[in-house]
Enzyme design. Structure first.
Site, PDB file in Angstrom:
ATOM      1  N   LYS A 169      19.737  40.712  16.199  1.00  0.00           N
ATOM      2  CA  LYS A 169      20.766  39.676  16.165  1.00  0.00           C
ATOM      3  C   LYS A 169      21.245  39.413  17.591  1.00  0.00           C
ATOM      4  CE  LYS A 169      25.018  39.109  16.397  1.00  0.00           C
ATOM      5  NZ  LYS A 169      25.168  37.793  17.042  1.00  0.00           N
ATOM      6  N   GLY A 200      23.151  34.311  14.357  1.00  0.00           N
ATOM      7  CA  GLY A 200      24.343  34.366  13.509  1.00  0.00           C
ATOM      8  C   GLY A 200      25.500  34.987  14.241  1.00  0.00           C
ATOM      9  N   GLY A 202      28.604  37.674  14.984  1.00  0.00           N
ATOM     10  CA  GLY A 202      28.746  39.120  14.936  1.00  0.00           C
ATOM     11  C   GLY A 202      29.419  39.592  13.665  1.00  0.00           C
ATOM     12  N   VAL A 205      26.398  38.397  10.561  1.00  0.00           N
ATOM     13  CA  VAL A 205      25.071  39.039  10.619  1.00  0.00           C
ATOM     14  C   VAL A 205      25.178  40.453  11.210  1.00  0.00           C
ATOM     15  CG1 VAL A 205      22.742  38.855  11.600  1.00  0.00           C
ATOM     16  CG2 VAL A 205      23.904  36.804  10.773  1.00  0.00           C
ATOM     17  N   GLY A 206      25.962  40.580  12.295  1.00  0.00           N
ATOM     18  CA  GLY A 206      26.123  41.891  12.934  1.00  0.00           C
ATOM     19  C   GLY A 206      26.765  42.886  11.977  1.00  0.00           C
ATOM     20  N   GLU A 244      25.444  50.566  24.477  1.00  0.00           N
ATOM     21  CA  GLU A 244      25.501  50.243  25.913  1.00  0.00           C
ATOM     22  C   GLU A 244      26.693  49.320  26.095  1.00  0.00           C
ATOM     23  OE1 GLU A 244      23.841  51.492  28.198  1.00  0.00           O
ATOM     24  OE2 GLU A 244      22.055  52.321  27.265  1.00  0.00           O
ATOM     25  N   CYS A 278      27.624  44.214  33.292  1.00  0.00           N
ATOM     26  CA  CYS A 278      28.267  45.471  32.902  1.00  0.00           C
ATOM     27  C   CYS A 278      28.255  46.467  34.062  1.00  0.00           C
ATOM     28  CB  CYS A 278      27.557  46.054  31.695  1.00  0.00           C
ATOM     29  SG  CYS A 278      25.786  46.212  31.951  1.00  0.00           S
ATOM     30  N   GLU A 378      37.679  45.473  32.425  1.00  0.00           N
ATOM     31  CA  GLU A 378      36.476  44.725  32.795  1.00  0.00           C
ATOM     32  C   GLU A 378      36.809  43.236  32.802  1.00  0.00           C
ATOM     33  OE1 GLU A 378      33.245  44.638  29.898  1.00  0.00           O
ATOM     34  OE2 GLU A 378      31.917  45.332  31.491  1.00  0.00           O
TER      35      GLU A 378
END
Ligand code: NAD
Length: 471
Positions: A169, A200, A202, A205-206, A244, A278, A378
């Protein structure tokens, strides 16, 4: 205008059951350039069923067969390299320089996987037992927008090496990039169902991938916030997770470093991928008594950084991926000023002549304290915080005073000293005097930057379950 209205299940492009659509907006102009039809829970379940059916045969393939598939994937992706670069520039706004490097990394994921696989023992003798490393099963892969095809290729190459099948995904914001990579991977001619790709959201579908009992593992790259949500939900079915996540990487400039060399590297580390990385080195730690020298060098280096149209060869920083991301970066710049940090260069607003897109002025703050939010959170944009230290011990303390631990940087003219400092930093990877990547070495985060490692044999082991056999 590109309409992406199919997803990829069981070796075929099919119309999704889901009917909702999502607009694809150019980050350079904020004009609509396409739309994607989003898959739903039913589509996700179909993709999982297909991957599960394919697992029976695929998990029993030999090393030689997997290497042949990886080679075919490599060749198919390489054939469309230029198109892959172009679509990353168009849809995501990646500067051409970065899109080229990122696409080459994506392509090289396959030969790297082949090299790892050739040298990997799936059956080992431990004590007086035989240990078999068996494929975990169906792996759910959930990826972000900031180097979408790179993540898809590296995760999928590892799954194929392990004999796992996959449901992928990608970010809905990367649908045009996804379409092209899917066409390449389809061309490679893998058995039906070995990989499935569902566009899709998150939360739809996630979330279905995360809760479904037939997914054995999730390999996720994205924010720490979503990573925590996935980890919490995954435990109900005891899924393995590789996460990650985000970072706030320190860059220690030791007092014996050649500043003329180290400052341009530090700026490149902070602003790579337009700051949407990142691993960006966003906290530059400098000796207090050399701040003036640092300020002058940083100012002249940043003044030469080119912000502009991502398709231009000399552009270093392109637009932020979305208006939301642009606003987030602006809010952090204003927050830094309100927190009492001092602007050295850059600041709020758009660079002149670039008002149509999500462009940000490359920004550097000085007088930053490590407890300010701009030093702890971040930002994901071209914003660098300079923090001073008095002693090497204090530099290490500040470097480690963060919830994150993905990457760190050290500059010094004495490699032994730099290595001793590197050994004391709590981060998954430390780069000394350079910016580079090793596709065979483990990559991943300490602390809240993640769980587990990707790449090379360390990465491959996370797709395998050891079984001990005593005769
Ligand atoms: P994100 O966490 O918002 O989204 C990542 C993916 O997760 C997307 O595909 C998204 O649709 C999906 N998702 C969102 N909510 C979900 C849910 N409830 N369940 C399952 N999936 C869900 O991240 P992003 O904004 O796309 O990317 C930026 C973030 O990714 C940054 O924090 C960055 O540090 C991180 N990142 C980490 C690495 C790394 O290797 N450590 C690399 C690149 C980016």
């Amino acid at each position: 205008m590109k309409a992406i209205d199919q997803i990829y299940i069981n070796g075929e492009f099919v119309s999704p059951h889901g009917t909702a659509t999502f607009d694809l907006i150019s980050p350079s102009s904020n004009k609509r350039i396409g739309s994607v039809t989003l898959g739903d829970e039913t589509d996700t379940q179909n993709a999982i069923a297909s991957a599960k059916a394919a697992l029976k045969n695929f998990s029993n393939t030999s090393k030689a067969e997997r290497i042949a598939y990886l080679q075919a994937m490599h060749d198919a992706v390489l054939k469309r390299r230029d198109e892959l670069i172009a679509v990353m520039v168009q849809e995501y706004g990646a500067p051409l320089q970065f899109a080229t490097m990122s696409t080459d990394h994506a392509i090289s994921a396959f030969p790297s996987a082949i090299e790892t696989l050739k040298n990997f023992d799936f059956v080992r003798t431990v004590g007086h037992s035989k240990v078999r490393l068996e494929p975990l099963g169906v792996v759910g892969m959930i990826t972000p927008w900031n180097a979408s095809n790179g993540f898809i290729c590296s995760k999928l190459a590892t799954a194929i090496s392990a004999g796992c099948t996959a449901v992928i995904k990608p970010s809905e914001m990367s649908a045009m990039q996804t379409q092209l990579i899917t066409e390449c991977l389809h061309e490679a001619g893998l058995p039906k169902g070995v990989f499935n790709i569902v566009n899709g959201l998150g939360e739809v579908v996630g979330a279905e991938i995360t809760r479904h009992k037939d997914i054995a593992k999730i390999s996720f790259t994205g924010s720490t916030l979503v990573g925590k949500t996935i980890a919490r939900a995954a435990v109900d079915t005891m899924k393995r997770v590789t996460l990650e996540l985000g970072g706030k990487s320190p860059n220690i400039l030791l007092d014996d470093a050649d500043f003329e060399q180290a400052i341009p590297i530090a700026i490149a580390a902070a602003y790579m991928n337009s700051g949407q990385a990142c691993i960006a080195g966003t906290r530059l730690l400098v000796p207090e008594d050399r701040l003036e020298e640092v300020k002058n060098l940083v100012k002249s280096t940043v003044a030469a950084v080119k912000v502009g149209a991502p398709e231009n060869e000399d552009t270093n920083i392109g637009p932020m991926v979305s208006i939301k991301q642009y606003n987030r970066v602006q809010d952090y710049i204003k927050l830094g000023m309100a927190e009492g940090a001092e602007l050295l260069i850059g600041g709020p607003g758009k660079p002149e002549g670039l008002e149509a897109g999500n462009f940000v002025k490359p920004t550097v703050f000085i007088q930053v304290k490590n407890n300010m939010r701009i030093a702890r959170e971040e930002i994901f944009g071209p914003v660098l915080s300079i923090i001073t230290y008095k002693t090497e011990e204090e530099a290490i303390e500040i470097a480690n005073d963060t919830d994150y631990g993905l990457q760190a940087y050290v500059s010094s003219s004495n490699l032994e000293r730099a290595s001793t400092v590197a050994a004391q930093i709590a981060a998954g990877r430390v780069l000394i005097n350079q910016l580079s990547h090793d596709p065979l070495a483990p990559f991943g985060g300490f602390k809240q930057s993640g769980i587990g490692r990707e790449f090379g044999s360390y990465g491959l082991e996370t797709y395998l379950e050891p079984k001990t056999i005593l005769v």
